[in-house]
Write a protein that holds these residues in place. Structure first.
Motif, PDB file in Angstrom:
ATOM      1  N   GLY A 128       0.656  -1.185  -0.027  1.00  0.00           N
ATOM      2  CA  GLY A 128      -0.011   0.081   0.182  1.00  0.00           C
ATOM      3  C   GLY A 128       0.919   1.199  -0.032  1.00  0.00           C
ATOM      4  O   GLY A 128       0.358   2.338   0.262  1.00  0.00           O
ATOM      5  N   GLN A 129       2.073   1.261   0.090  1.00  0.00           N
ATOM      6  CA  GLN A 129       3.030   2.206  -0.100  1.00  0.00           C
ATOM      7  C   GLN A 129       3.588   2.361  -1.463  1.00  0.00           C
ATOM      8  O   GLN A 129       3.923   1.439  -2.202  1.00  0.00           O
ATOM      9  N   SER A 130       4.079   3.697  -1.765  1.00  0.00           N
ATOM     10  CA  SER A 130       4.809   3.980  -3.032  1.00  0.00           C
ATOM     11  C   SER A 130       6.309   4.490  -2.662  1.00  0.00           C
ATOM     12  O   SER A 130       6.680   5.035  -1.469  1.00  0.00           O
ATOM     13  N   ARG A 131       6.992   4.492  -3.514  1.00  0.00           N
ATOM     14  CA  ARG A 131       8.532   4.995  -3.311  1.00  0.00           C
ATOM     15  C   ARG A 131       8.942   5.617  -4.744  1.00  0.00           C
ATOM     16  O   ARG A 131       8.614   5.118  -5.714  1.00  0.00           O
ATOM     17  N   PHE A 132       9.550   6.834  -4.493  1.00  0.00           N
ATOM     18  CA  PHE A 132       9.983   7.590  -5.759  1.00  0.00           C
ATOM     19  C   PHE A 132      11.361   7.874  -5.827  1.00  0.00           C
ATOM     20  O   PHE A 132      11.799   8.278  -4.568  1.00  0.00           O
ATOM     21  N   SER A 146       7.664   3.240  -7.610  1.00  0.00           N
ATOM     22  CA  SER A 146       7.108   1.783  -7.245  1.00  0.00           C
ATOM     23  C   SER A 146       6.272   1.676  -6.012  1.00  0.00           C
ATOM     24  O   SER A 146       6.092   2.597  -5.411  1.00  0.00           O
ATOM     25  N   PHE A 147       5.269   0.872  -6.347  1.00  0.00           N
ATOM     26  CA  PHE A 147       3.986   0.656  -5.746  1.00  0.00           C
ATOM     27  C   PHE A 147       3.635  -0.480  -5.330  1.00  0.00           C
ATOM     28  O   PHE A 147       3.418  -1.299  -6.242  1.00  0.00           O
ATOM     29  N   SER A 148       3.461  -1.314  -4.109  1.00  0.00           N
ATOM     30  CA  SER A 148       3.226  -2.315  -3.791  1.00  0.00           C
ATOM     31  C   SER A 148       1.604  -2.435  -3.688  1.00  0.00           C
ATOM     32  O   SER A 148       0.968  -1.834  -2.799  1.00  0.00           O
ATOM     33  N   VAL A 149       1.266  -3.563  -4.209  1.00  0.00           N
ATOM     34  CA  VAL A 149      -0.308  -3.933  -3.998  1.00  0.00           C
ATOM     35  C   VAL A 149      -0.556  -5.523  -3.879  1.00  0.00           C
ATOM     36  O   VAL A 149       0.341  -6.244  -4.017  1.00  0.00           O
TER      37      VAL A 149
END
Length: 222
Positions: A128-132, A146-149
């Motif tokens: 549920g978190q993203s990273r740029f 990047s985004f985890s689902v």
């Protein structure tokens, strides 16, 4: 003496112009770079949802279309790449990881990524978190979002997989835009500095002209 006063005023004005204007230029340049990167992040986020919309799991297997709507994903080495990775065991359909590392595993990548390779590991944000940030691809720096689902699968025998979707874009367009803005900004600031210095000289002569007459009259009295 008048000459000493003129010199002090000129030096003070010169210091203000030389210090303040470049400081403003640095602040504007940094603000522009931050805005460009923020706009790029929003763009990569939009690409993320366009790829996520066509991502499916069926019987525990990742199902992806043969071509994506955004044509840059379908052209080899286009500068825009999409990948799906997981820290879990990779699914059957989907290429093996090309990173040389088993964690995370690349489950799928767009055609534009064919022949490319990483010199560092992919980001793995929590669910549920993203990273740029930036990543080295083919030894060149690239932006990566990047985004985890998690995908919930109706089959009770299949575990709900957690995947990370990565959108990667090269820096060439952003760097060109930032360099163009910086060049124009510093050119106009240099012109402004020169114009202000010329105005300062004329203003100083006009302002001190009565004082010069007073000094001349005082010398005559003496």
């Amino acid at each position: 003496p008048l000459h000493s006063l003129r010199t002090r005023i000129m030096v003070s004005a010169l210091l203000i112009i030389v210090v303040v204007l470049p400081s403003i230029g640095i602040a504007l340049n940094n603000a522009f770079k931050a805005q460009v990167e923020e706009n790029l992040k929003d763009q990569l986020n939009a690409y993320f949802y366009s790829v996520l919309a066509v991502t499916e799991f069926e019987n525990g297997e990742l199902i992806m279309p043969t071509a994506l709507l955004e044509n840059q994903f379908n052209v080899i080495n286009s500068g825009l790449y999409a990948l799906i990775s997981s820290s879990q065991t990779p699914v059957d359909n989907g290429p093996a990881a090309q990173t040389g590392s088993n964690e995370p595993n690349i489950l799928w990548f767009s055609d534009s990524f064919l022949g490319a390779n990483f010199s560092q590991n992919l980001p793995s944000p929590t669910l549920g978190q993203s990273r740029f940030g930036q990543i080295a691809l083919n030894d060149d720096a690239h932006f990566i979002y990047s985004f985890s689902v998690r995908f919930d699968i109706a089959n009770d025998n299949a575990a709900a997989p957690i995947i990370t979707l990565h959108i990667i874009k090269d820096l060439s367009g952003v760097t060109q835009q930032q360099n163009g803005f910086s060049q124009q900004l510093w050119t106009w600031l240099l012109v402004l500095i020169v114009v202000l210095l010329i105005i300062q000289v004329f203003w100083l002569n006009w302002t001190l002209k009565p004082l010069a007459r007073f000094t001349e009259e005082l010398n005559r009295v003496q």
